[in-house]
Write an enzyme that holds these catalytic residues in place. Structure first.
Site, mmCIF file in Angstrom:
data_model
loop_
_atom_site.group_PDB
_atom_site.id
_atom_site.type_symbol
_atom_site.label_atom_id
_atom_site.label_comp_id
_atom_site.label_asym_id
_atom_site.label_seq_id
_atom_site.Cartn_x
_atom_site.Cartn_y
_atom_site.Cartn_z
ATOM 1 N N ARG A 176 0.843 -1.196 0.000
ATOM 2 C CA ARG A 176 0.000 0.000 0.000
ATOM 3 C C ARG A 176 0.877 1.244 0.000
ATOM 4 O O ARG A 176 1.871 1.313 0.720
ATOM 5 C CB ARG A 176 -0.922 0.005 1.226
ATOM 6 C CG ARG A 176 -1.884 1.182 1.263
ATOM 7 C CD ARG A 176 -2.976 0.951 2.291
ATOM 8 N NE ARG A 176 -2.469 0.892 3.651
ATOM 9 C CZ ARG A 176 -3.183 0.425 4.685
ATOM 10 N NH1 ARG A 176 -4.405 -0.043 4.496
ATOM 11 N NH2 ARG A 176 -2.664 0.411 5.898
ATOM 12 N N ARG A 183 -3.127 8.415 11.542
ATOM 13 C CA ARG A 183 -4.583 8.329 11.687
ATOM 14 C C ARG A 183 -5.050 9.253 12.821
ATOM 15 O O ARG A 183 -4.240 9.692 13.651
ATOM 16 C CB ARG A 183 -4.986 6.882 12.026
ATOM 17 C CG ARG A 183 -4.369 5.831 11.113
ATOM 18 C CD ARG A 183 -4.305 4.471 11.813
ATOM 19 N NE ARG A 183 -3.581 3.479 11.008
ATOM 20 C CZ ARG A 183 -4.156 2.471 10.346
ATOM 21 N NH1 ARG A 183 -5.463 2.308 10.391
ATOM 22 N NH2 ARG A 183 -3.437 1.622 9.650
ATOM 23 N N ASP A 252 -9.649 4.979 14.183
ATOM 24 C CA ASP A 252 -8.344 4.451 13.785
ATOM 25 C C ASP A 252 -8.297 4.145 12.291
ATOM 26 O O ASP A 252 -7.228 3.819 11.762
ATOM 27 C CB ASP A 252 -7.981 3.200 14.592
ATOM 28 C CG ASP A 252 -9.013 2.100 14.458
ATOM 29 O OD1 ASP A 252 -10.151 2.303 14.908
ATOM 30 O OD2 ASP A 252 -8.696 1.036 13.891
ATOM 31 N N ASN A 253 -9.428 4.256 11.606
ATOM 32 C CA ASN A 253 -9.465 4.072 10.153
ATOM 33 C C ASN A 253 -9.637 5.396 9.417
ATOM 34 O O ASN A 253 -9.971 5.398 8.232
ATOM 35 C CB ASN A 253 -10.610 3.133 9.761
ATOM 36 C CG ASN A 253 -10.370 1.703 10.216
ATOM 37 O OD1 ASN A 253 -9.223 1.291 10.401
ATOM 38 N ND2 ASN A 253 -11.431 0.955 10.406
#
Length: 485
Positions: A176, A183, A252-253
């Site tokens: 990625r 975050r 956290d996303n």
């Protein structure tokens, strides 16, 4: 010369306080091999167009041999999950390998997902399975093709390593690429741990790396938060306009720079269903499609609380008060583009609302409707009307829409051309992803390759891929996806 010496690599995140991460070596998979390689993205970073051209690419990116230029680490963060604070979070199966500069000199993280256990794995095995890796690879590239802020996928690797979920599957790796992996939860971790010196240092580095325009301001932290609010509003407006449901909008996303992050149980709307829930673990519908704008504000409020040692409450409140205005502005602008409207008129919001009501009441496919609308004039209204059960109501709306279009003083051909450039013919429907997964699990990557090619340019006609624009079969509608990955 080693290929790693020819690249512009750095490890600046590892210069932060060690309580923000743990150095962890990757744990290699068995018989690792390339499945996908993003040639266009590779070119941007001066990487080979063919990964097989240099064996070091596979050994280095898979973690079999860690190049000296890498400094693999697992990030520590916290977050609110389904509204409850959880301090015990972090990269449980992913590692930040290094940062790489593109041809323009911009720096990007290279992150390896599925690299094995870390101190933050809790009860997990640190692995990613082929199924979920394919979904993230395809969706990140689909979102990029749609023009939505997102992380990217550089490559995907398969293996023979068995991984147990509901049953046995094979382990896979995702490379990625993102401008940052910081975050909302990073700041929550430091705030709730009362690590205020480290908290300020992280904020300073985030501003230096990602919000440099804030540096000259008297209150750079407040300006940074204003920018985070604006970018988050813009991202979610894009989601709502294209019909994307993230599925697990825990803090956290949430990316600090407003990029779509951590693709798990996501879904694109088939029939226009405002309350669509794509995550079968979301029993209360907290992250339903129509709740995403509200959750965006909830998450920003959680971040505001975590940033309160650096920013006055009045400044935080003022920024949060702008969120709904910003989101509505971005969303209205996107919908005007989708409907081929250039100017802003008083009745536009009602036109949009009545369209959404009609789509929902008649269970009309959202993507198909907007694409068909991109070809409508006074001579072929019937194609749109026939999509609806209540054809009288549809005929009335189409009449109002055409009357509104006539106020623009633009030719039909010009309007339709612009609309086809913003209303995709192809989206990553869950059933298409599942078909690619089923074939890939048998060693056939042809569907995966075809979808990857198609989703990079979803607005083009692609006559040879026409069947990918078909409506989903009955088994493929309203698929709910597990967080298991």
């Amino acid at each position: 010369m080693s290929i790693w010496n020819s690249l512009s690599l750095s490890t600046r995140y590892s210069e932060l306080p060690p309580l923000l991460f743990t150095h962890v070596p990757p744990q290699p998979l068995n018989n690792v091999h390339w499945i996908m390689w993003n040639e266009k993205l590779a070119k941007r970073f001066n990487l080979p167009l063919d990964p097989a051209a240099d064996a070091e690419l596979l050994s280095g990116f898979s973690g079999e041999v860690v190049p000296p230029q890498f400094s693999p680490l697992a990030m520590k963060y916290a977050g609110h999950q389904f509204g409850s604070y959880n301090p015990d979070l972090g990269d449980g199966r992913g590692l930040l390998l290094a940062e790489i500069k593109d041809k323009a000199g911009a720096s990007f993280d290279i992150h390896l997902k599925g690299a094995g256990r870390t101190p933050y794995s809790r009860s997990g095995d640190g692995r990613a399975v082929l199924r979920s890796t394919i979904r993230e690879y395809l969706c990140s590239e689909a979102m990029f093709g749609l023009g939505i802020p997102t992380t990217r996928a550089l490559g995907m690797m398969g293996s023979d390593t068995p991984v147990y979920r509901e049953g046995y599957e094979t382990g896979a790796l995702l490379l990625r690429v993102a401008e940052t992996h910081v975050r909302f939860g990073h700041f929550e971790h430091l705030f709730y741990s009362n690590l205020l010196a480290e908290h300020k240092l992280l904020a300073d580095k985030v501003i230096e790396w990602h919000f440099p325009d804030c540096l000259d301001n008297e209150n750079p932290y407040a300006v940074m938060f204003n920018e985070i609010v604006d970018r988050t509003a813009k991202m979610i407006a894009h989601w709502q306009a294209v019909g994307f449901a993230h599925g697990v909008m825990n803090t956290d996303n949430m990316s600090i720079i407003g990029q779509t992050f951590d693709y798990g149980p996501f879904g694109f709307l088939d029939d226009y269903e405002p309350g669509y829930i794509c995550n079968h673990s979301d029993y209360q519908g907290r992250y339903a499609f129509n709740q995403q704008p509200r959750i965006g504000l909830w998450n920003l409020s959680a971040l505001a609380h975590a940033l309160s040692p650096l920013i006055d409450k009045a400044d935080l409140d003022q920024a949060l008060e702008q969120y709904e205005v910003q989101l509505h502005g971005y969303f209205s602008q996107l919908m005007r583009q989708k409907l081929g409207l250039i100017t802003k008129q008083d009745g536009d919001s009602r036109l949009f609302e009545s369209m959404f009501e009609l789509l929902s009441q008649n269970s009309v496919d959202y993507t198909r409707f907007l694409r068909e609308l991109s070809n409508v004039d006074t001579h072929n209204e019937q194609a749109i009307i026939d999509l609806f059960i209540d054809r009288d109501a549809a005929k009335l709306w189409v009449s109002l829409y055409i009357t509104r279009c006539e106020k623009e003083h633009e030719t039909v051909a010009s309007r339709c051309k612009k609309m086809r450039e913003v209303n995709p013919k192809y989206i990553l429907r869950n059933y298409l992803a599942q078909q690619a997964i089923d074939k890939a699990q048998e060693g056939d990557y042809s569907e995966l390759e075809a979808l990857s090619l198609l989703l990079r340019s979803p607005f083009d006609e692609h006559i040879e891929f026409e069947h990918y624009a078909n409506l989903p079969p009955s088994w493929g509608k309203k698929m709910e996806i597990s967080c298991s990955s």
